[in-house]
Design a protein around this motif. Structure first.
Motif, PDB file in Angstrom:
ATOM      1  N   TYR A  72      -7.881   7.452   6.960  1.00 32.81           N
ATOM      2  CA  TYR A  72      -6.133   7.394   7.156  1.00 32.81           C
ATOM      3  C   TYR A  72      -5.699   6.304   6.909  1.00 32.81           C
ATOM      4  CZ  TYR A  72      -8.140  11.369   9.925  1.00 32.81           C
ATOM      5  OH  TYR A  72      -8.769  12.410  10.358  1.00 32.81           O
ATOM      6  N   THR A  73      -6.412   4.863   6.912  1.00 32.63           N
ATOM      7  CA  THR A  73      -5.506   3.876   6.513  1.00 32.63           C
ATOM      8  C   THR A  73      -5.618   3.882   4.985  1.00 32.63           C
ATOM      9  OG1 THR A  73      -7.899   2.915   6.447  1.00 32.63           O
ATOM     10  CG2 THR A  73      -6.718   2.467   8.235  1.00 32.63           C
ATOM     11  N   THR A  74      -6.367   4.649   4.313  1.00 29.47           N
ATOM     12  CA  THR A  74      -6.238   4.825   2.919  1.00 29.47           C
ATOM     13  C   THR A  74      -4.805   5.675   2.602  1.00 29.47           C
ATOM     14  OG1 THR A  74      -8.609   4.545   2.262  1.00 29.47           O
ATOM     15  CG2 THR A  74      -7.177   5.664   0.754  1.00 29.47           C
ATOM     16  N   VAL A  75      -4.684   6.665   3.173  1.00 28.88           N
ATOM     17  CA  VAL A  75      -3.521   7.311   3.116  1.00 28.88           C
ATOM     18  C   VAL A  75      -2.234   6.775   3.362  1.00 28.88           C
ATOM     19  CG1 VAL A  75      -2.331   9.650   3.897  1.00 28.88           C
ATOM     20  CG2 VAL A  75      -5.006   9.637   3.576  1.00 28.88           C
ATOM     21  N   LEU A  76      -2.348   5.943   4.429  1.00 30.43           N
ATOM     22  CA  LEU A  76      -1.148   5.172   4.787  1.00 30.43           C
ATOM     23  C   LEU A  76      -0.897   4.098   3.560  1.00 30.43           C
ATOM     24  CD1 LEU A  76      -1.811   4.456   8.752  1.00 30.43           C
ATOM     25  CD2 LEU A  76      -0.139   6.111   7.519  1.00 30.43           C
ATOM     26  N   GLY A  77      -1.787   3.479   3.226  1.00 32.34           N
ATOM     27  CA  GLY A  77      -1.601   2.445   2.175  1.00 32.34           C
ATOM     28  C   GLY A  77      -0.867   3.154   0.863  1.00 32.34           C
ATOM     29  N   LEU A  78      -1.628   4.374   0.509  1.00 23.84           N
ATOM     30  CA  LEU A  78      -0.939   5.100  -0.595  1.00 23.84           C
ATOM     31  C   LEU A  78       0.642   5.410  -0.410  1.00 23.84           C
ATOM     32  CD1 LEU A  78      -3.959   7.519  -1.629  1.00 23.84           C
ATOM     33  CD2 LEU A  78      -3.173   5.325  -2.543  1.00 23.84           C
ATOM     34  N   ALA A  79       0.756   5.694   0.717  1.00 26.88           N
ATOM     35  CA  ALA A  79       2.168   6.301   1.316  1.00 26.88           C
ATOM     36  C   ALA A  79       3.084   4.949   1.096  1.00 26.88           C
ATOM     37  CB  ALA A  79       2.160   6.649   2.593  1.00 26.88           C
ATOM     38  N   ALA A  80       2.611   3.854   1.508  1.00 27.50           N
ATOM     39  CA  ALA A  80       3.419   2.608   1.287  1.00 27.50           C
ATOM     40  C   ALA A  80       3.582   2.332   0.015  1.00 27.50           C
ATOM     41  CB  ALA A  80       2.644   1.392   2.159  1.00 27.50           C
ATOM     42  N   VAL A  81       2.688   2.590  -1.056  1.00 25.29           N
ATOM     43  CA  VAL A  81       2.731   2.173  -2.441  1.00 25.29           C
ATOM     44  C   VAL A  81       3.937   3.256  -2.992  1.00 25.29           C
ATOM     45  CG1 VAL A  81       1.718   2.635  -4.581  1.00 25.29           C
ATOM     46  CG2 VAL A  81       0.586   1.265  -2.871  1.00 25.29           C
ATOM     47  N   GLY A  82       3.779   4.429  -2.440  1.00 30.17           N
ATOM     48  CA  GLY A  82       4.968   5.362  -3.003  1.00 30.17           C
ATOM     49  C   GLY A  82       6.185   5.089  -2.492  1.00 30.17           C
ATOM     50  N   ALA A  83       6.427   4.598  -1.339  1.00 32.34           N
ATOM     51  CA  ALA A  83       7.781   4.394  -1.004  1.00 32.34           C
ATOM     52  C   ALA A  83       8.299   3.248  -1.596  1.00 32.34           C
ATOM     53  CB  ALA A  83       7.571   4.003   0.576  1.00 32.34           C
ATOM     54  N   GLY A  84       7.322   2.180  -1.934  1.00 32.67           N
ATOM     55  CA  GLY A  84       7.960   0.970  -2.711  1.00 32.67           C
ATOM     56  C   GLY A  84       8.328   1.357  -4.134  1.00 32.67           C
ATOM     57  N   VAL A  85       7.320   2.224  -4.610  1.00 36.98           N
ATOM     58  CA  VAL A  85       7.794   2.767  -6.153  1.00 36.98           C
ATOM     59  C   VAL A  85       9.110   3.436  -6.082  1.00 36.98           C
ATOM     60  CG1 VAL A  85       7.052   4.484  -7.908  1.00 36.98           C
ATOM     61  CG2 VAL A  85       5.422   2.776  -6.787  1.00 36.98           C
ATOM     62  N   ALA A  93      20.625  -5.448  -3.354  1.00 43.41           N
ATOM     63  CA  ALA A  93      19.547  -5.048  -4.189  1.00 43.41           C
ATOM     64  C   ALA A  93      18.556  -6.174  -4.145  1.00 43.41           C
ATOM     65  CB  ALA A  93      20.211  -4.994  -5.652  1.00 43.41           C
ATOM     66  N   GLN A  94      18.789  -7.325  -3.902  1.00 48.00           N
ATOM     67  CA  GLN A  94      17.786  -8.128  -3.990  1.00 48.00           C
ATOM     68  C   GLN A  94      16.574  -8.188  -3.014  1.00 48.00           C
ATOM     69  OE1 GLN A  94      18.907 -12.492  -3.696  1.00 48.00           O
ATOM     70  NE2 GLN A  94      17.224 -13.366  -4.862  1.00 48.00           N
ATOM     71  N   ARG A  95      17.392  -7.607  -1.771  1.00 49.02           N
ATOM     72  CA  ARG A  95      16.377  -7.484  -0.497  1.00 49.02           C
ATOM     73  C   ARG A  95      15.461  -6.173  -0.741  1.00 49.02           C
ATOM     74  NH1 ARG A  95      21.189  -9.122   2.204  1.00 49.02           N
ATOM     75  NH2 ARG A  95      21.803  -6.963   2.644  1.00 49.02           N
ATOM     76  N   LYS A  96      16.183  -5.328  -1.412  1.00 49.39           N
ATOM     77  CA  LYS A  96      15.483  -3.898  -1.547  1.00 49.39           C
ATOM     78  C   LYS A  96      14.399  -4.225  -2.659  1.00 49.39           C
ATOM     79  CE  LYS A  96      19.043  -0.636  -0.595  1.00 49.39           C
ATOM     80  NZ  LYS A  96      20.024   0.318  -1.053  1.00 49.39           N
ATOM     81  N   ASP A  97      14.808  -4.893  -3.534  1.00 49.21           N
ATOM     82  CA  ASP A  97      13.556  -5.311  -4.496  1.00 49.21           C
ATOM     83  C   ASP A  97      12.489  -6.091  -3.932  1.00 49.21           C
ATOM     84  OD1 ASP A  97      12.449  -5.635  -7.042  1.00 49.21           O
ATOM     85  OD2 ASP A  97      13.281  -7.516  -7.354  1.00 49.21           O
ATOM     86  N   ALA A  98      12.746  -6.802  -3.022  1.00 51.68           N
ATOM     87  CA  ALA A  98      11.564  -7.659  -2.384  1.00 51.68           C
ATOM     88  C   ALA A  98      10.789  -6.559  -1.352  1.00 51.68           C
ATOM     89  CB  ALA A  98      12.176  -8.835  -1.546  1.00 51.68           C
ATOM     90  N   LEU A  99      11.438  -5.934  -0.694  1.00 48.64           N
ATOM     91  CA  LEU A  99      10.971  -4.851   0.084  1.00 48.64           C
ATOM     92  C   LEU A  99       9.933  -3.857  -0.687  1.00 48.64           C
ATOM     93  CD1 LEU A  99      10.441  -3.608   2.939  1.00 48.64           C
ATOM     94  CD2 LEU A  99      12.448  -2.068   2.331  1.00 48.64           C
ATOM     95  N   ALA A 100      10.500  -3.569  -1.924  1.00 51.77           N
ATOM     96  CA  ALA A 100       9.734  -2.605  -2.650  1.00 51.77           C
ATOM     97  C   ALA A 100       8.335  -3.211  -3.391  1.00 51.77           C
ATOM     98  CB  ALA A 100      10.555  -2.182  -3.825  1.00 51.77           C
ATOM     99  N   THR A 101       8.678  -4.331  -3.509  1.00 48.14           N
ATOM    100  CA  THR A 101       7.334  -5.224  -4.274  1.00 48.14           C
ATOM    101  C   THR A 101       6.291  -5.502  -3.029  1.00 48.14           C
ATOM    102  OG1 THR A 101       8.833  -6.332  -5.663  1.00 48.14           O
ATOM    103  CG2 THR A 101       6.405  -7.413  -5.148  1.00 48.14           C
TER     104      THR A 101
END
Length: 411
Positions: free
Chosen positions: A308-321, A350-358
């Motif tokens: 489940y932590t793997t799924v959550l990590g992938l979900a966070a990566v997808g949200a950042g993308v 936009a700068q804050r969103k960029d930092a959040l996505a990263t």
């Protein structure tokens, strides 16, 4: 002349044949097995001669069934009075013969044999009235029944007391007989009858127990009674007994047996060494091996938090993308001169969103990668693997597996 000598010789032989036979000794067949050489007091008018141990000349202490009959040891007679001591041997002889004429017991030892085997302890035993002091003597003489007696002048007159120890039950039975004087034949006969009755009551035919064991130094016991060492034979009372065979470094053997009077019981005992069998691992080792195999297989994948932590990590990566793709569309909207005109507020957002996505992409990727390693790599190892978030600078490298992930990007 010769005829005269022949006639004289024949007449002499005839006279000798007609002569009265010498009187027989008093007491039946004239046998006195008690060994009493003390002159007896003169009989009163009408009194019967006192019995003696050899009046019948019979000894029924052996016979076809004597091998499995209980063994009786008559210890002797304590006679503090002089009048009793004068006839003590007659009493001893008569009491012994009365007991053995029952045909229910065999002789373990007579008073002379008992005195020889017990030595200095004999004097105390002949006055013993309790089971505690009779038990050791019965074991020494291998007697199933042991009798002591006392003839003394008491308040009720001359009294004979008999104490008979029953080794099977560990108890002493007491009998008492009174009479007018020690040499009274009726008194002596009654005492013999009382002892014979007691012996008949207590005597039980034996059963023969034969025990063979593969360990020569093994101790063989029946309850609290020790029978011997190694392979033994013993005559025991009938009934249910507990056989115990034990030796150092071997597992004891205990079993319940039912012994039948007059029968032979043969038992073969095989002791096993302590510890696992030399042919293979013991039952405990097999159980431990099965348990370790179950543990090594690990729990089900769906019951592990790493999934489940793997799924959550992938979900966070997808949200950042997804967030980074939105910023890219904003950056592509330009005017005719190719310049995107945005306000300062839009720039900061936009700068804050960029930092959040990263951050989402980097953190989600790290969590997903670490969880995936935990899910796949760790169960395959025989020992638990300790993990750390980041290695300490300057620390020696770990001999285990090391994984490095580098995430980067710009939007």
């Amino acid at each position: 002349m010769p005829n005269r000598f022949v006639l004289s010789g024949a007449l002499l032989l005839a006279l000798l044949a007609l002569a009265p036979a010498p009187a027989r000794a008093q007491g039946g067949f004239g046998l006195d097995l008690s060994g009493d050489s003390t002159p007896q007091a003169p009989l009163e008018q009408g009194e019967e001669p006192p019995p003696d141990s050899g009046s019948l000349g019979l000894d029924l202490s052996s016979g076809p069934n004597a091998e499995l009959q209980p063994r009786l040891a008559y210890v002797g007679l304590d006679t503090p009075e002089r009048a009793g001591a004068a006839v003590s041997k007659r009493w001893v002889g008569w009491l012994q013969s009365a007991a053995f004429r029952t045909g229910r017991v065999v002789r373990a030892a007579d008073p002379a044999e008992t005195r020889k085997q017990l030595g200095a302890e004999y004097a105390a035993l002949v006055r013993c009235q309790e089971a505690e002091c009779m038990k050791a003597a019965a074991d020494t003489l291998d007697a199933d029944l042991l009798t002591t007696s006392r003839l003394a002048l008491e308040d009720d007159g001359w009294t004979l007391r008999l104490w008979t120890y029953d080794r099977d039950r560990g108890v002493v039975e007491t009998d008492t007989v009174t009479g007018r004087k020690p040499a009274d034949s009726a008194f002596i006969r009654e005492a013999g009858t009382v002892l014979a009755r007691r012996v008949t009551e207590l005597a039980r035919p034996r059963a023969l127990l034969k025990v063979t064991c593969n360990v020569s130094q093994a101790v063989v016991r029946v309850g609290e009674r020790m029978l011997g060492v190694g392979s033994v034979e013993a005559k025991l009372p009938p009934g249910e007994v507990q056989l115990i065979v034990e030796a150092d470094d071997y597992t004891p053997s205990t079993r319940t047996l039912t012994l039948v009077a007059g029968e032979t019981k043969e038992v073969a005992v095989r002791l096993e060494l302590n510890g696992p069998s030399p042919e293979g691992p013991g039952l405990d080792a097999v159980a431990n091996l099965k348990s370790s195999r179950k543990k090594s297989s690990g729990p089900s994948v769906f019951s592990r938090p790493a999934l489940y932590t793997t799924v959550l990590g992938l979900a966070a990566v997808g949200a950042g993308v997804a967030l980074g793709m939105g910023l890219r569309d904003v950056g592509q909207a330009t005017d005719a001169e190719g310049v995107r005109q945005i306000t300062r507020t839009e720039y900061l957002a936009a700068q804050r969103k960029d930092a959040l996505a990263t951050a989402l992409m980097a953190g989600g990727g790290a969590v997903a990668a670490g969880s995936l390693v935990w899910l796949i790599v760790v169960p395959a190892r025989s020992e638990p693997v300790s993990s750390s978030v980041a290695p300490v600078a300057g620390a020696p490298a770990s001999p285990g597996m090391a994984l490095h992930f580098v995430f980067g990007g710009s939007f």
